[in-house]
Design an enzyme around this catalytic site. Structure first.
Site, PDB file in Angstrom:
ATOM      1  N   HIS A   1       0.829  -1.219   0.000  1.00  0.00           N
ATOM      2  CA  HIS A   1       0.000   0.000   0.000  1.00  0.00           C
ATOM      3  C   HIS A   1       0.861   1.267   0.000  1.00  0.00           C
ATOM      4  O   HIS A   1       0.499   2.271   0.620  1.00  0.00           O
ATOM      5  CB  HIS A   1      -0.940   0.034   1.210  1.00  0.00           C
ATOM      6  CG  HIS A   1      -1.936  -1.086   1.241  1.00  0.00           C
ATOM      7  ND1 HIS A   1      -3.197  -0.972   0.713  1.00  0.00           N
ATOM      8  CD2 HIS A   1      -1.858  -2.355   1.723  1.00  0.00           C
ATOM      9  CE1 HIS A   1      -3.856  -2.108   0.890  1.00  0.00           C
ATOM     10  NE2 HIS A   1      -3.061  -2.965   1.494  1.00  0.00           N
TER      11      HIS A   1
ATOM     12  N   ASN B   1     -10.255  -2.862   2.398  1.00  0.00           N
ATOM     13  CA  ASN B   1      -9.925  -2.874   0.971  1.00  0.00           C
ATOM     14  C   ASN B   1     -11.186  -2.645   0.161  1.00  0.00           C
ATOM     15  O   ASN B   1     -12.292  -2.657   0.700  1.00  0.00           O
ATOM     16  CB  ASN B   1      -9.318  -4.224   0.571  1.00  0.00           C
ATOM     17  CG  ASN B   1      -7.837  -4.350   0.932  1.00  0.00           C
ATOM     18  OD1 ASN B   1      -7.170  -3.356   1.186  1.00  0.00           O
ATOM     19  ND2 ASN B   1      -7.348  -5.569   0.968  1.00  0.00           N
TER      20      ASN B   1
ATOM     21  N   HIS C   1      -4.046   1.141  11.849  1.00  0.00           N
ATOM     22  CA  HIS C   1      -3.833  -0.120  12.559  1.00  0.00           C
ATOM     23  C   HIS C   1      -5.197  -0.747  12.863  1.00  0.00           C
ATOM     24  O   HIS C   1      -6.003  -0.124  13.567  1.00  0.00           O
ATOM     25  CB  HIS C   1      -3.084   0.171  13.860  1.00  0.00           C
ATOM     26  CG  HIS C   1      -2.765  -1.044  14.668  1.00  0.00           C
ATOM     27  ND1 HIS C   1      -2.929  -2.328  14.211  1.00  0.00           N
ATOM     28  CD2 HIS C   1      -2.271  -1.167  15.923  1.00  0.00           C
ATOM     29  CE1 HIS C   1      -2.557  -3.186  15.143  1.00  0.00           C
ATOM     30  NE2 HIS C   1      -2.159  -2.510  16.192  1.00  0.00           N
TER      31      HIS C   1
ATOM     32  N   TYR D   1       0.858  -4.007  12.266  1.00  0.00           N
ATOM     33  CA  TYR D   1       0.771  -2.587  11.902  1.00  0.00           C
ATOM     34  C   TYR D   1       1.592  -1.681  12.807  1.00  0.00           C
ATOM     35  O   TYR D   1       2.203  -0.722  12.331  1.00  0.00           O
ATOM     36  CB  TYR D   1      -0.696  -2.144  11.803  1.00  0.00           C
ATOM     37  CG  TYR D   1      -1.381  -2.727  10.580  1.00  0.00           C
ATOM     38  CD1 TYR D   1      -1.609  -4.101  10.475  1.00  0.00           C
ATOM     39  CD2 TYR D   1      -1.756  -1.946   9.512  1.00  0.00           C
ATOM     40  CE1 TYR D   1      -2.202  -4.655   9.350  1.00  0.00           C
ATOM     41  CE2 TYR D   1      -2.353  -2.482   8.383  1.00  0.00           C
ATOM     42  CZ  TYR D   1      -2.580  -3.840   8.312  1.00  0.00           C
ATOM     43  OH  TYR D   1      -3.153  -4.382   7.198  1.00  0.00           O
TER      44      TYR D   1
HETATM   45 FE1  HDE Z   1      -2.467  -4.751   5.487  1.00  0.00          FE
HETATM   46  N1  HDE Z   1      -0.679  -3.965   5.958  1.00  0.00           N
HETATM   47  N2  HDE Z   1      -1.814  -6.581   6.032  1.00  0.00           N
HETATM   48  N3  HDE Z   1      -4.200  -5.630   4.843  1.00  0.00           N
HETATM   49  N4  HDE Z   1      -3.131  -2.998   4.864  1.00  0.00           N
HETATM   50  C1  HDE Z   1      -0.334  -2.684   5.804  1.00  0.00           C
HETATM   51  O1  HDE Z   1       0.772  -1.380   7.415  1.00  0.00           O
HETATM   52  C2  HDE Z   1      -0.714  -6.816   6.764  1.00  0.00           C
HETATM   53  C3  HDE Z   1      -4.533  -6.938   4.934  1.00  0.00           C
HETATM   54  C4  HDE Z   1      -4.385  -2.699   4.417  1.00  0.00           C
HETATM   55  O2  HDE Z   1      -3.260   3.550   3.939  1.00  0.00           O
HETATM   56  C5  HDE Z   1       0.994  -2.353   6.435  1.00  0.00           C
HETATM   57  O3  HDE Z   1       1.110   0.830   7.745  1.00  0.00           O
HETATM   58  C6  HDE Z   1      -0.636  -8.203   7.125  1.00  0.00           C
HETATM   59  C7  HDE Z   1      -5.934  -7.133   4.697  1.00  0.00           C
HETATM   60  C8  HDE Z   1      -4.449  -1.311   4.030  1.00  0.00           C
HETATM   61  O4  HDE Z   1      -1.625   3.354   5.375  1.00  0.00           O
HETATM   62  C9  HDE Z   1       1.402  -3.690   7.081  1.00  0.00           C
HETATM   63  C10 HDE Z   1      -1.720  -8.794   6.547  1.00  0.00           C
HETATM   64  C11 HDE Z   1      -6.434  -5.884   4.458  1.00  0.00           C
HETATM   65  C12 HDE Z   1      -3.188  -0.802   4.276  1.00  0.00           C
HETATM   66  C13 HDE Z   1       0.252  -4.593   6.693  1.00  0.00           C
HETATM   67  C14 HDE Z   1      -2.460  -7.772   5.889  1.00  0.00           C
HETATM   68  C15 HDE Z   1      -5.335  -4.962   4.549  1.00  0.00           C
HETATM   69  C16 HDE Z   1      -2.395  -1.879   4.800  1.00  0.00           C
HETATM   70  C17 HDE Z   1       1.984  -1.731   5.500  1.00  0.00           C
HETATM   71  C18 HDE Z   1      -2.104 -10.260   6.568  1.00  0.00           C
HETATM   72  C19 HDE Z   1      -7.874  -5.496   4.105  1.00  0.00           C
HETATM   73  C20 HDE Z   1      -2.714   0.606   4.005  1.00  0.00           C
HETATM   74  C21 HDE Z   1       2.075  -0.287   5.910  1.00  0.00           C
HETATM   75  C22 HDE Z   1      -2.389 -10.764   7.868  1.00  0.00           C
HETATM   76  C23 HDE Z   1      -8.803  -5.798   5.174  1.00  0.00           C
HETATM   77  C24 HDE Z   1      -3.060   1.529   5.122  1.00  0.00           C
HETATM   78  C25 HDE Z   1       1.284  -0.183   7.100  1.00  0.00           C
HETATM   79  C26 HDE Z   1      -2.614   2.929   4.789  1.00  0.00           C
HETATM   80  C27 HDE Z   1      -1.070  -1.735   5.193  1.00  0.00           C
HETATM   81  C28 HDE Z   1       0.211  -5.862   7.100  1.00  0.00           C
HETATM   82  C29 HDE Z   1      -3.632  -8.040   5.158  1.00  0.00           C
HETATM   83  C30 HDE Z   1      -5.527  -3.561   4.309  1.00  0.00           C
HETATM   84  C31 HDE Z   1       2.750  -4.237   6.659  1.00  0.00           C
HETATM   85  C32 HDE Z   1       0.463  -8.859   7.944  1.00  0.00           C
HETATM   86  C33 HDE Z   1      -6.703  -8.463   4.750  1.00  0.00           C
HETATM   87  C34 HDE Z   1      -5.654  -0.575   3.463  1.00  0.00           C
HETATM   88  O5  HDE Z   1       1.474  -3.608   8.467  1.00  0.00           O
END
Ligand code: HDE
Length: 697
Positions: free
Chosen positions: A83, A156, A347, A370
């Protein structure tokens, strides 16, 4: 305040201060606007470094130069690992009514409360500087600054996910990002490592169907739906838990571009979505979404043929209807992209009393990730002190110190319990967050529940719920993506899974690839079932005719009829659309009555992919020149091939002929003001799907 001299007037360096730099200096005449170092030292010269002699070496002593360059060298922070590319905006949320029967979250229980929000939309795979329109999932993250603390809904634009367990996330992301040896492709899933991973992870098939669908190439961030994806809980004042799924619906409806448009937009305007969001808010056309929940109890959850803790599954609206609970309006652009959009730290673990988690193993893993990622991205544990991340309610605790501490806490007490500071913060069992006492527990195992084993039924449900054009697009998307996969074995394995989803879809993809009958046979872990189609999953089935928030491009040349342009403008305004005028150049264009119009764009910079519908009102000698320009011909050819409604004046016919445009029901002649109005009315349909029989879109 001491007056500063106008530098450009100083004889010694006058030669070096010509032009813009010299003009800038003329405004620097009060101490308030004096350029200083970070230590507040007034800077006398921001154009020349300190050197030994006018042609000699630069001196290390120049602290102004060193400070400036050092700060610049550190301007970039690590981009988000996923993202990374996003666009954000401020706004507010208002609840529709009192939801206290379901939750004690105050911001959802009082329509009188306006809760400030910051929303960030993003792509997932590409880097921060990548284009806005790859085929990708869009992040939809909202920070609610509530009176009980900050709640982040980090969702999402697709209601399901690729994997069921957080432990697979690093593998998924490694597979989709640039391949590690060659450093490409950027922001694209169409390559071997991604499809290799998918072909070995059948649970990803449902999400893959969504990714191959129009959802992955939205027309505008203002037009995407949003989903919390996981099952969450609402907890009311009595401590009763209700499961909820969160849904955002855009007020102006959802729309997508065609793949061929996405490809061309990526070149014509890589910032297409970011610009669209920013400009809409600047002109007061505030994007708005309705928040709904699907609320259900444990018994209902138990009755489903899938597990509500499995993030690869959705609950069809036809099974549990959406309950609208409030609306969000985005009405202010960030003042500074970096300070706000880049530094905002979301988060899913930021919840307020009244909202709680489920045991979805993907959500549970996210609850760790997060904060951890912010530590490396934002440099330490004080990122909540950055303005965009600060809670907008009182906040007190005894956490102290650490990198980038911005507060100066007072007093000798930095611990609890204490008797030395009786007014210092204390825990509060009544107002405090209490975790829902879920009783589920068992042996410590690394085993996935049997109820997570069906990987194909909902992928099938999705495909079969699409309209015919949407199904065609899914076939085309598979053909493009798998066509880019070099390893035949990977292609055959993916086809094997697609066959388990729907045999006809597999046949069509095989045909499109020129690989008939090459799908592997892959025994499903659990035999898929046929669920009743869910029309709510289709964007086209739900689409209402509208031009609200859409863009009309009108190509004019000298001699055009002003009355016609005025009518188009009036109709566009009445429909809530934006009209932009395109000329042969950016120079003024004269109407037949000798009035002049300054175009918004020259034809060379305004391909029709940037508009939802286009009209041409060209005439006279300019036509010959336009007929010889690829940009002008492609303006029409693309609009036609992208199934757009096209308005044209009789005098424009030679240009249409040169572009090879056959007049059909959506190529509409505008001989009068009434015709122009009729063209705009017709264009509310969006696309003219019957033309897809002639041109594969
Ligand atoms: Fe994320 N995801 N994600 N994700 N995610 C991040 O956090 C992660 C997942 C989502 O505009 C990171 O600050 C793991 C699902 C959005 O700043 C990180 C898993 C969904 C955004 C991270 C998922 C999301 C992130 C990277 C699997 C939809 C952007 C930077 C367990 C429900 C937020 C950050 C923004 C961002 C980890 C799966 C949505 C690395 C480990 C499912 C919208 O922490």
């Amino acid at each position: 305040m001491a007056k500063q001299k106008n530098k450009s007037a100083r004889p010694a360096d006058g030669a070096f201060h010509a032009g813009t730099a010299g003009e800038l200096h003329q405004t620097t005449d009060a101490r308030d606007s004096t350029l200083t170092t970070n230590q507040g030292i007034a800077i006398s010269d921001n154009q020349n470094s300190l050197r030994s002699g006018t042609r000699g070496p630069t001196l290390l002593e120049d602290f102004v130069l060193r400070e400036k360059i050092t700060h610049f060298d550190h301007e970039r922070i690590p981009e988000r690992i996923v993202h990374a590319r996003g666009s954000g905006a401020h706004g507010y949320f208002e609840a529709y009514g009192d939801l206290s029967d379901l939750t004690r979250a105050a911001f959802l229980c009082d329509p009188g409360i306006q809760t400030p929000v910051f929303a960030r939309f993003s792509t997932v795979a590409g880097g921060a500087g990548s284009v806005d329109l790859p085929r990708d999932v869009r992040g939809f993250a909202v920070k609610f600054y509530t009176q009980q603390g900050t709640f982040d809904l980090v969702g999402n634009n697709i209601p399901v996910f690729f994997i069921q367990d957080a432990i697979k996330f690093p593998d998924l992301v490694h597979a989709v990002k640039m391949e590690p040896d060659r450093g490409y492709p950027q922001a694209a899933s169409a390559h071997d490592t991604f499809w290799d991973f998918v072909s070995l992870m059948p649970e990803s098939l449902h999400m893959i169907l969504w990714l191959m669908s129009d959802r992955a190439i939205p027309r505008s961030l203002r037009m995407i739906e949003g989903f919390g994806v996981h099952t969450f809980r609402f907890i009311n004042a009595e401590g009763t838990s209700t499961f909820v799924k969160f849904h955002w619906r855009p007020r102006i409806g959802s729309a997508s571009v065609l793949w061929d448009e996405a490809v061309k937009i990526s070149g014509a305007d890589p910032d297409f979505h970011r610009r669209d969001l920013f400009e809409a808010i600047e002109r007061g056309d505030f994007p708005e979404w309705e928040l709904s929940v699907q609320a259900f109890d444990q018994a209902t959850a138990d009755s489903f043929p899938f597990d509500v803790l499995d993030a690869t599954k959705l609950i069809p609206e036809e099974m549990v209807p959406l309950k609208p609970i409030g609306r969000m309006v985005l009405n202010r652009n960030p003042d500074n992209f970096f300070a706000e959009t880049e530094q905002v730290a979301f988060h899913p673990g930021h919840v307020v009393p009244g909202i709680d988690f489920s045991d979805d193993p993907l959500l549970q893993g996210r609850l760790f990730s997060y904060t951890d990622t912010q530590l490396s991205r934002l440099g330490g544990p004080n990122f909540h002190q950055i303005p965009v991340n600060r809670p907008r309610c009182p906040m007190h605790n005894f956490q102290r110190d650490a990198l980038m501490q911005m507060e100066v806490p007072k007093g000798r007490v930095n611990y609890e319990p204490n008797s030395l500071a009786p007014d210092s913060p204390r825990e509060n069992p009544d107002a405090g967050f209490v975790t829902y006492p879920d009783t589920d527990s068992g042996d410590k195992v690394r085993v996935r529940s049997e109820t997570f084993m069906d990987h194909y039924s909902q992928a099938r449900l999705f495909f079969r719920s699409m309209t015919a054009p949407e199904q065609d697009h899914i076939v085309n998307a598979f053909a493009f993506e798998l066509g880019k996969v070099e390893t035949p074995d990977v292609r055959c394995r993916v086809l094997g899974h697609v066959k388990n989803v729907d045999a006809e879809l597999c046949d069509r993809v095989e045909q499109a690839l020129g690989m008939p009958g090459q799908a592997y046979t892959i025994p499903p872990a659990r035999e898929p079932i046929d669920m009743a189609p869910s029309p709510a999953l289709s964007l086209l089935a739900k689409a209402q005719p509208t031009l609200v928030g859409r863009k009309i491009g009108v190509l004019v040349s000298d001699g055009f009829e002003m009355a016609l342009l005025e009518q188009l403008q009036a109709s566009a305004e009445a429909e809530g659309a934006v009209l932009q005028v395109i000329g042969p150049t950016i120079g003024k264009v004269k109407s037949s009555g000798k009035e002049t119009v300054t175009p918004d764009h020259a034809i060379a910079a305004a391909p029709s992919v940037l508009f939802d519908t286009v009209a041409v009102a060209v005439c006279g000698p300019d036509i010959e020149a336009l007929k010889g320009q690829a940009a002008a011909l492609n303006f029409l050819r693309d609009a036609y091939a992208h199934l757009k409604f096209i308005g044209f004046t009789a005098t424009s016919m030679p240009l249409l002929e040169a572009a090879g445009i056959a007049v059909d029901d959506a190529v509409i002649e505008m001989d009068s003001r009434a015709d122009a109005a009729a063209y705009v009315e017709a264009a509310k349909e969006g696309r003219f799907w019957p033309r897809a029989k002639v041109i594969k879109a």
